[in-house]
Design a protein around this motif. Structure first.
Motif, mmCIF file in Angstrom:
data_model
loop_
_atom_site.group_PDB
_atom_site.id
_atom_site.type_symbol
_atom_site.label_atom_id
_atom_site.label_comp_id
_atom_site.label_asym_id
_atom_site.label_seq_id
_atom_site.Cartn_x
_atom_site.Cartn_y
_atom_site.Cartn_z
ATOM 1 N N GLU A 181 0.826 -1.204 0.000
ATOM 2 C CA GLU A 181 0.000 0.000 0.000
ATOM 3 C C GLU A 181 0.868 1.266 0.000
ATOM 4 O O GLU A 181 0.509 2.271 -0.625
ATOM 5 N N ASP A 182 2.003 1.192 0.666
ATOM 6 C CA ASP A 182 2.899 2.345 0.756
ATOM 7 C C ASP A 182 3.398 2.763 -0.628
ATOM 8 O O ASP A 182 3.271 3.919 -1.032
ATOM 9 N N ILE A 183 3.971 1.821 -1.375
ATOM 10 C CA ILE A 183 4.503 2.179 -2.689
ATOM 11 C C ILE A 183 3.381 2.515 -3.656
ATOM 12 O O ILE A 183 3.539 3.397 -4.518
ATOM 13 N N ALA A 184 2.227 1.865 -3.531
ATOM 14 C CA ALA A 184 1.079 2.191 -4.397
ATOM 15 C C ALA A 184 0.623 3.625 -4.139
ATOM 16 O O ALA A 184 0.248 4.346 -5.067
ATOM 17 N N PHE A 185 0.641 4.036 -2.875
ATOM 18 C CA PHE A 185 0.250 5.403 -2.527
ATOM 19 C C PHE A 185 1.195 6.411 -3.173
ATOM 20 O O PHE A 185 0.759 7.385 -3.806
ATOM 21 N N HIS A 186 2.494 6.207 -3.021
ATOM 22 C CA HIS A 186 3.462 7.156 -3.575
ATOM 23 C C HIS A 186 3.399 7.184 -5.103
ATOM 24 O O HIS A 186 3.521 8.256 -5.712
ATOM 25 N N ASN A 187 3.213 6.030 -5.720
ATOM 26 C CA ASN A 187 3.071 5.999 -7.175
ATOM 27 C C ASN A 187 1.822 6.758 -7.615
ATOM 28 O O ASN A 187 1.831 7.453 -8.631
ATOM 29 N N GLY A 188 0.746 6.607 -6.847
ATOM 30 C CA GLY A 188 -0.492 7.303 -7.175
ATOM 31 C C GLY A 188 -0.341 8.812 -7.058
ATOM 32 O O GLY A 188 -0.870 9.565 -7.891
ATOM 33 N N MET A 189 0.368 9.259 -6.049
ATOM 34 C CA MET A 189 0.624 10.692 -5.894
ATOM 35 C C MET A 189 1.524 11.198 -7.020
ATOM 36 O O MET A 189 1.252 12.232 -7.654
ATOM 37 N N ASN A 190 2.598 10.484 -7.282
ATOM 38 C CA ASN A 190 3.566 10.928 -8.290
ATOM 39 C C ASN A 190 2.983 10.939 -9.695
ATOM 40 O O ASN A 190 3.486 11.649 -10.575
ATOM 41 N N ALA A 191 1.929 10.159 -9.917
ATOM 42 C CA ALA A 191 1.314 10.124 -11.244
ATOM 43 C C ALA A 191 0.825 11.506 -11.667
ATOM 44 O O ALA A 191 0.758 11.813 -12.858
ATOM 45 N N TYR A 192 0.488 12.345 -10.696
ATOM 46 C CA TYR A 192 0.015 13.691 -11.012
ATOM 47 C C TYR A 192 1.110 14.569 -11.615
ATOM 48 O O TYR A 192 0.815 15.532 -12.328
ATOM 49 N N VAL A 193 2.359 14.260 -11.326
ATOM 50 C CA VAL A 193 3.459 15.074 -11.839
ATOM 51 C C VAL A 193 3.741 14.743 -13.300
ATOM 52 O O VAL A 193 4.343 15.532 -14.031
ATOM 53 N N ASN A 194 3.292 13.574 -13.731
ATOM 54 C CA ASN A 194 3.467 13.144 -15.123
ATOM 55 C C ASN A 194 4.940 13.159 -15.529
ATOM 56 O O ASN A 194 5.323 13.709 -16.568
ATOM 57 N N ASN A 195 5.762 12.561 -14.676
ATOM 58 C CA ASN A 195 7.197 12.476 -14.922
ATOM 59 C C ASN A 195 7.604 11.025 -14.728
ATOM 60 O O ASN A 195 7.685 10.533 -13.604
ATOM 61 N N GLU A 196 7.842 10.336 -15.833
ATOM 62 C CA GLU A 196 8.128 8.908 -15.766
ATOM 63 C C GLU A 196 9.402 8.626 -14.973
ATOM 64 O O GLU A 196 9.478 7.642 -14.230
ATOM 65 N N LEU A 197 10.393 9.503 -15.106
ATOM 66 C CA LEU A 197 11.644 9.283 -14.388
ATOM 67 C C LEU A 197 11.435 9.389 -12.882
ATOM 68 O O LEU A 197 12.031 8.627 -12.113
ATOM 69 N N LEU A 198 10.580 10.319 -12.457
ATOM 70 C CA LEU A 198 10.275 10.441 -11.031
ATOM 71 C C LEU A 198 9.667 9.147 -10.511
ATOM 72 O O LEU A 198 10.046 8.649 -9.448
ATOM 73 N N THR A 199 8.723 8.590 -11.265
ATOM 74 C CA THR A 199 8.091 7.335 -10.857
ATOM 75 C C THR A 199 9.113 6.210 -10.786
ATOM 76 O O THR A 199 9.128 5.418 -9.837
ATOM 77 N N GLN A 200 10.004 6.148 -11.782
ATOM 78 C CA GLN A 200 11.018 5.095 -11.782
ATOM 79 C C GLN A 200 12.007 5.269 -10.634
ATOM 80 O O GLN A 200 12.405 4.292 -9.994
#
Length: 266
Positions: A181-200
């Motif tokens: 749930e922790d990593i899913a939460f952060h990925n969900g938040m970061n999706a708003y930035v629309n930066n693939e490198l940030l997600t990776q």
């Protein structure tokens, strides 16, 4: 890799790294053909293939020339091409399929993760020193993205992230961890930035962190797990409210239990 290099940069890169034939994109001048010298031939061949991918704006899954064509174009032996392809495959830059040929890989950060896990595992018998570095890096990434993320999330509603927070809190109250749930939460938040490198990067540093979590699990109590779970909720509410200062404070609260445990500098 969906953006071609500018003509000037492409030509400069190719002159230094790769012999090639044919005109560059957008009418660029032809680069003279010069076979790669025996010195550093493997590295030069790798650079040549990377330059081919960049110059043509290839994307993951796009095919590469055959080994025979690469040999002719680069002026190297088949053994040099095969060695370069093997090394590039280990870096996830290309994928080689028996009987089908070579294709551009996903270019993920998995090789970096494996290297960091090994490196950190070798620097400390307990992993505590390594964890200090990893936790600090995670916090730097979250704080660095704060302004862009809050701007993008202001005024939104995210029930799926609320559900993840609720699950984290429930698990913490039961004395359980909540890694998925922790990593899913952060990925969900970061999706708003629309930066693939940030997600990776977030995922890569999280995987390194996860490699050392078993040592921490025995030292974290239910209160610290619950504090961290609630901090996720505060991060979400602050972002939705457009409150950058509140979001940054929630990030600090999120990492505070680990900061205390690892005796990190604030």
């Amino acid at each position: 890799m969906n953006r071609k290099m500018s003509d000037n940069f492409a030509q400069a890169f190719l002159r230094n790294q790769i012999p090639t034939t044919g005109a560059l994109p957008n009418g660029g001048a032809e680069v003279p053909v010069e076979p790669i010298s025996a010195v550093n031939r493997s590295s030069a061949t790798m650079n040549a293939i990377k330059a081919y991918i960049l110059n043509r704006g290839l994307k993951p899954g796009d095919p590469l020339p055959t080994e025979a064509r690469l040999c002719d174009d680069l002026g190297v032996s088949r053994s040099s091409v095969r060695e370069a392809l093997r090394k590039l495959e280990a870096l996830d830059i290309i994928r080689v399929y028996q009987g089908r040929g070579s294709f551009v890989g996903e270019m993920s950060l998995v090789p970096m993760v494996e290297t960091l896990v090994l490196r950190y595992g070798l620097t400390s018998a307990t992993g505590r020193d390594s964890l200090r570095n990893v936790v600090s890096m995670r916090r730097y990434i979250d704080l660095g993205a704060a302004d862009s993320l809050v701007t993008a999330m202001a005024g939104t509603s995210n029930p799926h992230l609320d559900e993840l927070v609720a699950t984290m809190i429930a698990k913490a109250e039961a004395g359980h961890t909540y890694l998925d749930e922790d990593i899913a939460f952060h990925n969900g938040m970061n999706a708003y930035v629309n930066n693939e490198l940030l997600t990776q990067l977030t995922g890569a540093v999280w995987l390194v962190h996860q490699a050392f979590i078993p040592e921490l699990n025995s030292q974290q109590n239910s209160d610290s797990l619950l504090d961290t779970a609630r901090a996720h909720g505060n991060m979400l509410r602050a972002a939705e409210a457009g409150d950058t200062d509140g979001y940054r404070q929630a990030i600090y609260d999120h990492y505070q239990p680990l900061v205390d445990l690892l005796q990190l500098e604030h």
